[in-house]
Design an enzyme around this catalytic site. Sequence first.
Site, PDB file in Angstrom:
ATOM      1  N   LYS A 115     -26.806  17.317 -18.248  1.00 24.55           N
ATOM      2  CA  LYS A 115     -27.279  15.941 -18.041  1.00 24.55           C
ATOM      3  C   LYS A 115     -27.091  15.045 -19.260  1.00 24.55           C
ATOM      4  CE  LYS A 115     -30.412  16.934 -14.262  1.00 24.55           C
ATOM      5  NZ  LYS A 115     -31.749  16.866 -13.695  1.00 24.55           N
ATOM      6  N   GLU A 199     -35.895  11.077 -21.729  1.00 29.16           N
ATOM      7  CA  GLU A 199     -35.518   9.787 -21.158  1.00 29.16           C
ATOM      8  C   GLU A 199     -36.759   8.931 -21.079  1.00 29.16           C
ATOM      9  OE1 GLU A 199     -32.365  10.900 -17.661  1.00 29.16           O
ATOM     10  OE2 GLU A 199     -34.224   9.936 -17.080  1.00 29.16           O
ATOM     11  N   ARG A 290     -21.452  18.309  -5.592  1.00 27.20           N
ATOM     12  CA  ARG A 290     -21.420  19.208  -4.430  1.00 27.20           C
ATOM     13  C   ARG A 290     -21.874  18.443  -3.209  1.00 27.20           C
ATOM     14  NH1 ARG A 290     -26.942  19.343  -3.823  1.00 27.20           N
ATOM     15  NH2 ARG A 290     -28.068  19.190  -5.794  1.00 27.20           N
TER      16      ARG A 290
HETATM   17  P1  ADP Z   1     -30.076  17.615  -3.190  1.00 22.41           P
HETATM   18  O1  ADP Z   1     -29.787  17.189  -4.606  1.00 22.41           O
HETATM   19  O2  ADP Z   1     -28.892  17.945  -2.362  1.00 22.41           O
HETATM   20  O3  ADP Z   1     -31.036  16.719  -2.565  1.00 22.41           O
HETATM   21  P2  ADP Z   1     -31.948  19.623  -4.035  1.00 22.41           P
HETATM   22  O4  ADP Z   1     -32.217  19.062  -5.391  1.00 22.41           O
HETATM   23  O5  ADP Z   1     -33.021  19.583  -3.019  1.00 22.41           O
HETATM   24  O6  ADP Z   1     -30.642  19.019  -3.393  1.00 22.41           O
HETATM   25  O7  ADP Z   1     -31.427  21.093  -4.223  1.00 22.41           O
HETATM   26  C1  ADP Z   1     -30.844  21.806  -3.161  1.00 22.41           C
HETATM   27  C2  ADP Z   1     -30.942  23.266  -3.441  1.00 22.41           C
HETATM   28  O8  ADP Z   1     -30.220  23.601  -4.604  1.00 22.41           O
HETATM   29  C3  ADP Z   1     -32.345  23.761  -3.680  1.00 22.41           C
HETATM   30  O9  ADP Z   1     -32.433  25.068  -3.177  1.00 22.41           O
HETATM   31  C4  ADP Z   1     -32.453  23.762  -5.192  1.00 22.41           C
HETATM   32  O10 ADP Z   1     -33.453  24.639  -5.636  1.00 22.41           O
HETATM   33  C5  ADP Z   1     -31.060  24.201  -5.571  1.00 22.41           C
HETATM   34  N1  ADP Z   1     -30.639  23.697  -6.882  1.00 22.41           N
HETATM   35  C6  ADP Z   1     -30.308  22.424  -7.163  1.00 22.41           C
HETATM   36  N2  ADP Z   1     -29.943  22.304  -8.457  1.00 22.41           N
HETATM   37  C7  ADP Z   1     -30.038  23.526  -9.005  1.00 22.41           C
HETATM   38  C8  ADP Z   1     -29.792  24.071 -10.326  1.00 22.41           C
HETATM   39  N3  ADP Z   1     -29.372  23.322 -11.348  1.00 22.41           N
HETATM   40  N4  ADP Z   1     -30.004  25.382 -10.512  1.00 22.41           N
HETATM   41  C9  ADP Z   1     -30.428  26.145  -9.500  1.00 22.41           C
HETATM   42  N5  ADP Z   1     -30.671  25.714  -8.256  1.00 22.41           N
HETATM   43  C10 ADP Z   1     -30.490  24.426  -8.001  1.00 22.41           C
HETATM   44  P1  ADP Z   2     -32.844  17.082 -10.387  1.00 25.31           P
HETATM   45  O1  ADP Z   2     -31.585  17.496 -11.078  1.00 25.31           O
HETATM   46  O2  ADP Z   2     -33.886  18.114 -10.421  1.00 25.31           O
HETATM   47  O3  ADP Z   2     -32.580  16.486  -9.050  1.00 25.31           O
HETATM   48  P2  ADP Z   2     -33.203  14.385 -11.380  1.00 25.31           P
HETATM   49  O4  ADP Z   2     -32.784  14.015 -12.764  1.00 25.31           O
HETATM   50  O5  ADP Z   2     -32.312  13.977 -10.275  1.00 25.31           O
HETATM   51  O6  ADP Z   2     -33.437  15.938 -11.334  1.00 25.31           O
HETATM   52  O7  ADP Z   2     -34.669  13.836 -11.117  1.00 25.31           O
HETATM   53  C1  ADP Z   2     -35.405  14.206  -9.983  1.00 25.31           C
HETATM   54  C2  ADP Z   2     -36.483  13.182  -9.703  1.00 25.31           C
HETATM   55  O8  ADP Z   2     -37.367  13.053 -10.831  1.00 25.31           O
HETATM   56  C3  ADP Z   2     -35.969  11.777  -9.453  1.00 25.31           C
HETATM   57  O9  ADP Z   2     -35.598  11.586  -8.113  1.00 25.31           O
HETATM   58  C4  ADP Z   2     -37.155  10.921  -9.875  1.00 25.31           C
HETATM   59  O10 ADP Z   2     -38.113  10.817  -8.847  1.00 25.31           O
HETATM   60  C5  ADP Z   2     -37.748  11.710 -11.020  1.00 25.31           C
HETATM   61  N1  ADP Z   2     -37.214  11.227 -12.311  1.00 25.31           N
HETATM   62  C6  ADP Z   2     -36.222  11.792 -13.021  1.00 25.31           C
HETATM   63  N2  ADP Z   2     -35.979  11.102 -14.164  1.00 25.31           N
HETATM   64  C7  ADP Z   2     -36.839  10.065 -14.166  1.00 25.31           C
HETATM   65  C8  ADP Z   2     -37.105   8.984 -15.077  1.00 25.31           C
HETATM   66  N3  ADP Z   2     -36.431   8.834 -16.207  1.00 25.31           N
HETATM   67  N4  ADP Z   2     -38.083   8.092 -14.747  1.00 25.31           N
HETATM   68  C9  ADP Z   2     -38.777   8.229 -13.588  1.00 25.31           C
HETATM   69  N5  ADP Z   2     -38.585   9.220 -12.714  1.00 25.31           N
HETATM   70  C10 ADP Z   2     -37.620  10.139 -12.979  1.00 25.31           C
END
Ligand code: ADP
Ligand code: ADP
Length: 471
Positions: A115, A199, A290
């Site tokens: 990230k 962040e 993906r």
């Molecule tokens: P989307 O981003 O498609 O909305 P999710 O964040 O809900 O998906 O993740 C989908 C699936 O992938 C879940 O089972 C989640 O635990 C898994 N997953 C997502 N990112 C990672 C990661 N960096 N490492 C391991 N599992 C992950």
């Molecule tokens: P993941 O890889 O687990 O999906 P993300 O970086 O996409 O992680 O963040 C998942 C969620 O966490 C976001 O959809 C948001 O709701 C919250 N989030 C992440 N970063 C921030 C931020 N800087 N400020 C506020 N909310 C955040």
Amino acid sequence: MLKKILIANRGEIAVRIVRACAEMGIRSVAIYTEPDRYALHVKRADEAYSVGDDPLAGYLNAHRIVNLAVETGCDALHPGYGFLSENPELARICAQRGITFIGPDAEVIRRMGDKTEARRAMIAAGVPCTPGTDGNLESLEEAILVARKIGYPVMLKATSGGGGRGIRRCNDEEELRRNYDRVISEATKAFGSAEVFMEKCIVNPRHIEAQILADSHGNTIHLFERDCSIQRRNQKLVEIAPSPQLTPEQRAYIGELAVRAAQAVGYVNAGTVEFLLADNQVYFMEMNTRVQVEHTITEQITGVDIVREQIRIAAGLPLAYRQQDISYRGYALQFRINAEDAKADFLPSFGKISRYYAPGGPGVRVDTAIYTGYTIPPYFDSMCLKLIVWGLTWEEALNRGARALDDMRLQGIKTTAPYYQQILAHPEFRSGSFDTSFVESHPELLQYSEKRRPEEIALAIAVAIAAHAGL
Ligand code: ADP
Ligand code: ADP
Ligand code: MG
């Protein structure tokens, strides 16, 4: 065109990919570990092979899976989501063994999976990011200095995080001190990497993400956006396309930003660029390299089959659509039906599905791998079904969602379906104005009654009589 695809996944997404293969005249190969021997993706694929007894290890063994693809005469591999889908090693091994990986280049997966590297690439491309660290944090002292500079609240995030885990909000220095080691240990446990970064926390933002498609001939388009603001603990529960809370200008801007982000890193295949939106400011958050769980709703509003496009792109074909060919119609909502007891702090509720009746009727789509008699194993994700509804207007989509949730009968386990009925009935949600704090700010929605309604009782009696009569 590709002839035979190994699906390196399980559950509903494996079934989704089998379906795309079937429609394209491509043979599909499933893999399974012992608890999945009777899983639907195994039954539905053209061929299926065991990758061992351990529930998880086989799905995570890139060498073993690619070997199997070679041995079974596959020319390509689809990683789905989760598992190895964002592991650059899988893409690299595929390339080495002459198997077409259905996704972007290994180096792009690596770069976007980190990230902090992704943030740097976006800043260089002129895509706005939240204020934060340039790279990973080296120490708590550094974290405190950065937080003083950007101002509280801040977010501590695992650099290789995903699935909503490894993220902690810190409202002041004391919380930062308390959370710093916790996030590192969470990150190490969940992602095998101790790297964390910081962040600025955007307070009560909307989560808006754009779906992009890019072919290997230099064409990149977007398929508009999804609103995933309905989340619990940073995990998505209900997703909506298009967002009911964007102006046409914001929509066009986010689509353009996503295309720019993808082009900046030489992205090829389907991908999602996630943004936060607050006070008309858009911030890049991360890119998922993906197919996404909620790709379905984009398919419903645009008519584009995203998994099919992924396969066509991987086969080297140009995109079948130009940007001006893409339009959207109506609204789609996806409910992630999880095997969880929402009323008991969303405790997982694994077990045997004694009865399952699929919802149906106009504008209803179900992506699942469950069936009556299927036992949900405790080793995997708790999401057991995706209910997707489409309606010409926002109100129609909402009412259809409520009707379809009502149509569905899923007995034997607790699910999040009744909770979604409460969300659907809430005036704030219905007005189309909500942010990522919605679930947390409405704990009263979890106070619903679980008393069975008269028609359910009548149905249960009818079923019992039929069983008694040996029907
Ligand atoms: P989307 O981003 O498609 O909305 P999710 O964040 O809900 O998906 O993740 C989908 C699936 O992938 C879940 O089972 C989640 O635990 C898994 N997953 C997502 N990112 C990672 C990661 N960096 N490492 C391991 N599992 C992950
Ligand atoms: P993941 O890889 O687990 O999906 P993300 O970086 O996409 O992680 O963040 C998942 C969620 O966490 C976001 O959809 C948001 O709701 C919250 N989030 C992440 N970063 C921030 C931020 N800087 N400020 C506020 N909310 C955040
Ligand atoms: Mg995310």
